[in-house]
Design a protein around this motif. Structure first.
Motif, short mmCIF file in Angstrom:
data_model
loop_
_atom_site.label_atom_id
_atom_site.label_comp_id
_atom_site.label_asym_id
_atom_site.label_seq_id
_atom_site.Cartn_x
_atom_site.Cartn_y
_atom_site.Cartn_z
N GLN A 1 -5.10 -6.31 1.05
CA GLN A 1 -5.79 -5.06 0.76
C GLN A 1 -5.80 -4.16 1.99
N PHE A 2 -6.11 -4.74 3.16
CA PHE A 2 -6.14 -3.95 4.37
C PHE A 2 -4.76 -3.43 4.73
N ALA A 3 -3.74 -4.25 4.46
CA ALA A 3 -2.37 -3.79 4.73
C ALA A 3 -2.03 -2.58 3.86
N LEU A 4 -2.43 -2.64 2.58
CA LEU A 4 -2.19 -1.50 1.70
C LEU A 4 -2.99 -0.29 2.15
N SER A 5 -4.23 -0.53 2.64
CA SER A 5 -5.05 0.58 3.11
C SER A 5 -4.42 1.21 4.35
N GLU A 6 -3.85 0.38 5.24
CA GLU A 6 -3.18 0.93 6.41
C GLU A 6 -1.97 1.76 6.00
N ARG A 7 -1.30 1.31 4.94
CA ARG A 7 -0.15 2.08 4.47
C ARG A 7 -0.57 3.46 3.96
N HIS A 8 -1.82 3.55 3.52
CA HIS A 8 -2.30 4.82 2.98
C HIS A 8 -2.16 5.93 4.01
N GLY A 9 -2.55 5.60 5.27
CA GLY A 9 -2.46 6.61 6.31
C GLY A 9 -1.04 7.04 6.58
N LYS A 10 -0.11 6.07 6.50
CA LYS A 10 1.29 6.40 6.75
C LYS A 10 1.88 7.17 5.58
N SER B 1 -4.38 -15.36 -8.96
CA SER B 1 -3.00 -15.03 -9.33
C SER B 1 -2.93 -13.63 -9.93
N ARG B 2 -3.91 -13.30 -10.79
CA ARG B 2 -3.92 -11.96 -11.39
C ARG B 2 -4.12 -10.88 -10.33
N VAL B 3 -5.07 -11.12 -9.41
CA VAL B 3 -5.31 -10.13 -8.36
C VAL B 3 -4.08 -9.98 -7.47
N THR B 4 -3.46 -11.13 -7.12
CA THR B 4 -2.26 -11.09 -6.28
C THR B 4 -1.13 -10.34 -6.98
N LEU B 5 -0.96 -10.61 -8.28
CA LEU B 5 0.07 -9.89 -9.03
C LEU B 5 -0.22 -8.40 -9.08
N SER B 6 -1.51 -8.04 -9.19
CA SER B 6 -1.87 -6.63 -9.19
C SER B 6 -1.51 -5.98 -7.87
N LEU B 7 -1.79 -6.68 -6.76
CA LEU B 7 -1.43 -6.15 -5.46
C LEU B 7 0.09 -6.04 -5.32
N LYS B 8 0.81 -7.04 -5.82
CA LYS B 8 2.26 -6.98 -5.76
C LYS B 8 2.79 -5.82 -6.59
N ASP B 9 2.20 -5.61 -7.78
CA ASP B 9 2.63 -4.48 -8.60
C ASP B 9 2.40 -3.17 -7.88
N LEU B 10 1.25 -3.07 -7.18
CA LEU B 10 0.97 -1.85 -6.44
C LEU B 10 1.97 -1.65 -5.31
N GLU B 11 2.30 -2.73 -4.62
CA GLU B 11 3.29 -2.64 -3.56
C GLU B 11 4.64 -2.18 -4.11
N HIS B 12 5.05 -2.78 -5.25
CA HIS B 12 6.31 -2.36 -5.88
C HIS B 12 6.23 -0.89 -6.30
N GLU B 13 5.08 -0.48 -6.82
CA GLU B 13 4.95 0.92 -7.25
C GLU B 13 5.06 1.85 -6.05
N GLN B 14 4.42 1.46 -4.93
CA GLN B 14 4.53 2.27 -3.73
C GLN B 14 5.99 2.37 -3.27
N LEU B 15 6.65 1.23 -3.21
CA LEU B 15 8.04 1.23 -2.75
C LEU B 15 8.92 2.04 -3.69
N ASN B 16 8.70 1.88 -5.00
CA ASN B 16 9.49 2.65 -5.97
C ASN B 16 9.24 4.14 -5.81
N ARG B 17 7.96 4.50 -5.57
CA ARG B 17 7.65 5.92 -5.39
C ARG B 17 8.31 6.46 -4.14
N ILE B 18 8.24 5.69 -3.06
CA ILE B 18 8.85 6.13 -1.80
C ILE B 18 10.36 6.25 -1.97
N GLN B 19 10.97 5.23 -2.58
CA GLN B 19 12.43 5.27 -2.75
C GLN B 19 12.84 6.40 -3.68
#
Length: 423
Positions: free
Chosen positions: A115-124, A192-210
């Motif tokens: 979660q904190f890693a994703l929050s740090e990505r927010h600033g970037k 597992s559900r929370v982890t998958l949700s975080l992974k989905d968010l990471e994929h969504e971020q990467l897809n949006r950036i790409q």
């Protein structure tokens, strides 16, 4: 001795016994009746039985006491064994609970780190996404990989915060709520559900950036392609003319190494946006605008019959039909170098756009700028007229590169194509 009458007991003659006791001169006698004998016999029997019982008790007491003590010892030992088994079971349960709690805490810590890693990505991401959106960079159409969710162009990942649910506190609450249920499997499913949700968010971020990277690259490539067809290169124009944006320097330092795909994607997006900004800055400085919007062209660039001499001559620009007083606009940003009377041009304005590019606006009835003024694209520079060598009210418009006249239609055509990419 006199005879005594016979007593009959139950129809039978009862016999009596007389016991005579003599002691010196004294003689005593005692008559023993049958019932007295029976009673005496009974007492004797009872005494004998009691004596035998007492003797047996005394003899067997030690054995009984020993057996009782042994039985009690066995019972106590059994109870102690049972208590030890229960304590061992309690210890195992406690140890399992502690282990489960430790596992839960480790998983919560891992989720918090994600979660904190994703929050740090927010600033970037925030600055880049705002830059991309303000710059009009659109997302490219992407085909999702197998097992990957499609990216929705209208939904912004918000870098890590807005679409992120749960928050760090909610994540911890959910995790400890699961631990309180004391069901390890359910806790694992929840994590597992929370982890998958975080992974989905990471994929969504990467897809949006790409997607934004691809869109910015495509737009920059399109602008650069138009500029090249016009005869300009973004790298050339950015480095020429002493532009303040190109005034960079500093000691050489090894670049930071990207640690993961996210960092690589961020760097790619930054590079793509920089390319797009450079291409747009170059396009805005060049004269791609129409100096007289809505006016028709009466004469094009090239050789034509001179209207005054009647022989072949080079027409160094294009003429727009514009009635006297029509507002003439700058076709690009630049600095005014000429503003006034100039031979056959009549009242003329010349603007230096940098990179060796200048534009001329001739036959003006009135000049609205002066030498040294900085104008932006579409700023008014004068009013159309028929001053100088002219047969009627119109605008004579020229584009020159390094002093040599080139066809302005190349810029006008390119400007119409660039309109789509300049918003």
């Amino acid at each position: 001795m006199a005879e005594r009458p016979e007593n009959r007991v139950f129809g039978k003659r009862a016999q009596q016994h007389v016991v005579i006791l003599a002691s010196g001169d004294k003689i005593r006698h005692m008559t023993i009746r049958p019932w007295m004998a029976a009673v005496t016999f009974c007492f004797a029997g009872m005494f004998t039985v009691g004596y035998l019982a007492a003797t047996s008790y005394l003899v067997l007491r030690d054995d009984l006491i020993g057996a009782t003590m042994a039985r009690q010892a066995r019972m106590q030992h059994d109870y102690e064994d049972r208590i030890s088994a229960l304590r061992a079971q309690v210890d195992r349960v406690t140890s399992r609970q502690l282990l489960d709690q430790q596992v839960v805490e480790e998983k919560v810590e891992k989720l918090m780190q994600q979660q904190f890693a994703l929050s740090e990505r927010h600033g970037k991401l925030d600055a880049l996404l705002n830059r991309a959106e303000s710059g009009g960079a659109e997302e490219a159409e992407t085909v999702p990989l197998p097992g990957e969710k499609p990216v929705t162009g209208g939904r912004r990942a918000d870098a890590a915060g807005a679409v992120m649910d749960p928050s760090p506190r909610k994540t911890a609450q959910l995790a400890y709520a699961s631990a309180a249920e004391s069901v390890a499997d359910r806790a694992d499913r929840l994590f597992s559900r929370v982890t998958l949700s975080l992974k989905d968010l990471e994929h969504e971020q990467l897809n949006r950036i790409q997607s934004l990277t691809a869109g910015a690259s495509e737009t920059a490539d399109a602008i650069q392609s138009i500029l090249r067809r016009t005869g300009f290169d973004v790298t050339e124009t950015a480095s020429a003319g002493g532009d303040s944006d190109s005034a960079v320097g500093g000691p050489f330092v090894e670049p930071m190494k990207a640690t993961d795909l996210f960092e690589d994607s961020i760097n790619d997006l930054d590079i793509a946006l920089e390319r797009l900004d450079a291409a747009r800055r170059t396009a805005r400085k060049l004269p791609f605008g129409n100096p007289s919007p809505g006016s028709s062209i009466t004469s094009r660039f090239g050789n034509r019959t001179d209207p005054f001499l009647g022989r072949l001559a080079l027409h160094a620009g294009i003429d727009f039909r514009a009635s006297t007083g029509t507002q003439i606009r700058s076709s690009g940003a630049g600095t005014v170098t000429v503003a006034g009377r100039n031979g056959g041009y009549g009242n003329m304005v010349e603007i230096d756009h940098g990179n060796g590019i200048t534009t001329r606006y001739a036959h003006l009835s009135r000049v609205l700028v002066k030498v040294g003024d900085h104008v932006e694209a579409a700023d008014p520079v004068g009013l159309s007229g028929t001053t100088g060598r002219s047969t009627g009210p119109h605008l004579h418009y020229e584009v020159r590169r390094d002093g040599k006249a080139i066809d302005p239609m190349r810029f006008l055509t390119a400007g119409m194509k660039l309109t789509t990419y300049m918003d």
